[in-house]
Design an enzyme around this catalytic site. Structure first.
Site, PDB file in Angstrom:
ATOM      1  N   GLU A  41       0.819  -1.215   0.000  1.00 11.11           N
ATOM      2  CA  GLU A  41       0.000   0.000   0.000  1.00 11.11           C
ATOM      3  C   GLU A  41       0.852   1.264   0.000  1.00 11.11           C
ATOM      4  OE1 GLU A  41      -3.103   0.635  -0.495  1.00 11.11           O
ATOM      5  OE2 GLU A  41      -3.582  -1.469  -0.747  1.00 11.11           O
ATOM      6  N   TYR A 124      -6.222   6.434   5.235  1.00  4.76           N
ATOM      7  CA  TYR A 124      -6.316   5.519   4.092  1.00  4.76           C
ATOM      8  C   TYR A 124      -5.544   4.221   4.354  1.00  4.76           C
ATOM      9  CZ  TYR A 124      -5.306   3.106  -0.136  1.00  4.76           C
ATOM     10  OH  TYR A 124      -5.175   2.084  -1.039  1.00  4.76           O
ATOM     11  N   ASP A 142      -8.743   6.508  -1.891  1.00  2.99           N
ATOM     12  CA  ASP A 142      -7.556   6.996  -2.590  1.00  2.99           C
ATOM     13  C   ASP A 142      -8.004   7.581  -3.928  1.00  2.99           C
ATOM     14  OD1 ASP A 142      -8.218   4.826  -4.126  1.00  2.99           O
ATOM     15  OD2 ASP A 142      -6.236   3.891  -4.080  1.00  2.99           O
TER      16      ASP A 142
END
Ligand code: SF4
Length: 362
Positions: A41, A124, A142
Site C-alpha cells: 500500500e 487511508y 484513494d
C-alpha cells in the site's frame, strides 16, 4: 441498507472475484499478512502497480518480516526504495516497524486505532490494512476510489474540498459497512477486503481517468455520471497548478577511478540520498565556475558538457545539465566522498542523479 448501496455491493463483489488481477501481495501466504499489505500500500501511493511489483518482490526478499525492517540499516531501506520518491515514507515505515517491535511484540496490531497511531500511517493506509488483512469494515479513499465514487454518485464538488471529501469518506464507509452484513459475508467471507479492493480495482481497470470502459462496468446501471453523460467532467479536480521550471548543473568529477558524490542532508527533499555535486542555475547570472566555487567550494578548471537530464517532481520541471569536470578541491564539500562505480551502485541516488549514473554506465 440503502438500496443503491446494496445494489453496488452485490454487483462489485462477484465482479471482483472474476476480475481481480493476480498480484504478488494478493497471493498466498501474503494476502492476509498485514506487513505485506502495508508495504504494497505504501509503495502503491507512489506509483503504478506494474512499477511496484519488482520493488515489492525485492523488498520482501530483503526484509521479509517486521523485525528485519526494524533492524535494517538506513542505507539498505533507502536503496530498496530508490526511484520511488517521497523517502520520508520509507523512513516512517521503519519507525512504525520499530514501534511494532517495541510495543506490539513484533506483531502488527489488529485494532484500527492502534494501526492509525503508527508513524506515517493515515486514515487511508490504516483502512486498507484493517480491511484487507483483517476483513474489518473500514473505509478507504484513494485517487481511484475518489474517481469511482464521484462518478457513481454524480458528486460535482471538488473532492479536495472538505465537505466533498467528508461525503466521499461517508459513502466509502456505507459501502464497506453494507459489505460486512451477515447475508453478504455468508456468500463472500472476505467481503470487506474484497469490497474495498473492488473499488480500487474498478478505478484502475475500468473507471480510468481517460476513456473509462463504461460498457464493461459492473455498476454502469447505477452510475449517475454515465446516466447524465457527465463522465468526462468528473471528478472535478479544479484547475491544474501551474508548473515551474528549474535548472541545475551537475558535475561529474573523477579522480583515480573514483567519483565525487555527496549525501543530501536531513530535512531537505530527498534527504539522505546521494547525488553528484550540483548547483541551481535558475535566475542566476553567475557563471558555473562562480556558482561551483560559492556553493560547493570547487575550483573548476575544465568543463565538458556530458548530457542533459529532464525530470519532473510534482509541479517542478527540472532540467539538469551534466558536465564532466576537472576541479581543484581545497577541501571536500560537506557530506561528500569518493566512490567507485561499484560502490555507487550500492548507494541510493535521487532519481535525476540515478539517470546520470545510468548514462555513465552506458
Ligand atoms: Fe465509471 Fe463508467 Fe462505471 Fe460509471 S459506468 S463507474 S463512469 S466506468
Amino acid at each position: 441498507m440503502n438500496d443503491i448501496i446494496k445494489k453496488l455491493v452485490v454487483a462489485l463483489l462477484p465482479w471482483y472475484s472474476q476480475s481481480a488481477r493476480d498480484l504478488p501481495w494478493r497471493r498466498e501466504p501474503h494476502s492476509k499478512d498485514p506487513y505485506c499489505i502495508y508495504v504494497s500500500e505504501i509503495m502503491l501511493q507512489q506509483t503504478q502497480v506494474k512499477t511496484v511489483i519488482p520493488y515489492w518482490e525485492r523488498w520482501m526478499r530483503a526484509l521479509p518480516t517486521i523485525e528485519s525492517l526494524a533492524a535494517a540499516r538506513p542505507d539498505v531501506i533507502h536503496k530498496l526504495w530508490e526511484g520511488l520518491g517521497y523517502y520520508t515514507r520509507v523512513r516512517n515505515m521503519q519507525k512504525a516497524a520499530q514501534e511494532i517491535v517495541a510495543h506490539h511484540q513484533g506483531r502488527f496490531p489488529r485494532d484500527f486505532e492502534s494501526i492509525l497511531a503508527l508513524p506515517g500511517i493515515g486514515r487511508y493506509t490504516a483502512g486498507a490494512i484493517s480491511s484487507i488483512a483483517f476483513n474489518e469494515p473500514r473505509p478507504i479513499l484513494d485517487g481511484n476510489v475518489i474517481r469511482v465514487l464521484t462518478r457513481l454518485f454524480g458528486i460535482a464538488e471538488n473532492p479536495r474540498e472538505k465537505s466533498a471529501n467528508q461525503k466521499l469518506w461517508h459513502l466509502a464507509e456505507e459501502l464497506v459497512t453494507a459489505g460486512s452484513q451477515p447475508e453478504i459475508r455468508r456468500e463472500y467471507p472476505e467481503s470487506c477486503s474484497h469490497l474495498n479492493q473492488s473499488l480500487m480495482e474498478l478505478g484502475a481497470l475500468i473507471c480510468t481517468p481517460k476513456q473509462p470502459r463504461c460498457l464493461l462496468c459492473p455498476v454502469q446501471s447505477n452510475c449517475t455520471a454515465h446516466r447524465s453523460k457527465r463522465v468526462g467532467q468528473l471528478p472535478n479536480l479544479g484547475p491544474r497548478l501551474p508548473t515551474t521550471s528549474r535548472h541545475f548543473a551537475a558535475f561529474v568529477i573523477k579522480n583515480r577511478g573514483r567519483f565525487l558524490v555527496r549525501q543530501r542532508p536531513a530535512g531537505v527533499v530527498n534527504a539522505h540520498l546521494w547525488e553528484f555535486p550540483n548547483v541551481e542555475t535558475t535566475a542566476n547570472n553567475s557563471t558555473l565556475d562562480q556558482l561551483a566555487k560559492k556553493h560547493l567550494g570547487l575550483n573548476i578548471t575544465t568543463l565538458e558538457r556530458f548530457c542533459d537530464i529532464k525530470h519532473t517532481i510534482t509541479r517542478y520541471r527540472i532540467t539538469l545539465e551534466v558536465y564532466h569536470a576537472k576541479a581543484q578541491l581545497p577541501k571536500l564539500p560537506p557530506a561528500a566522498g569518493w566512490a567507485t562505480s561499484n560502490e555507487m551502485a550500492s548507494l541510493a541516488f535521487t532519481s535525476a542523479h540515478g539517470k546520470i549514473l545510468k548514462r555513465l554506465r552506458e
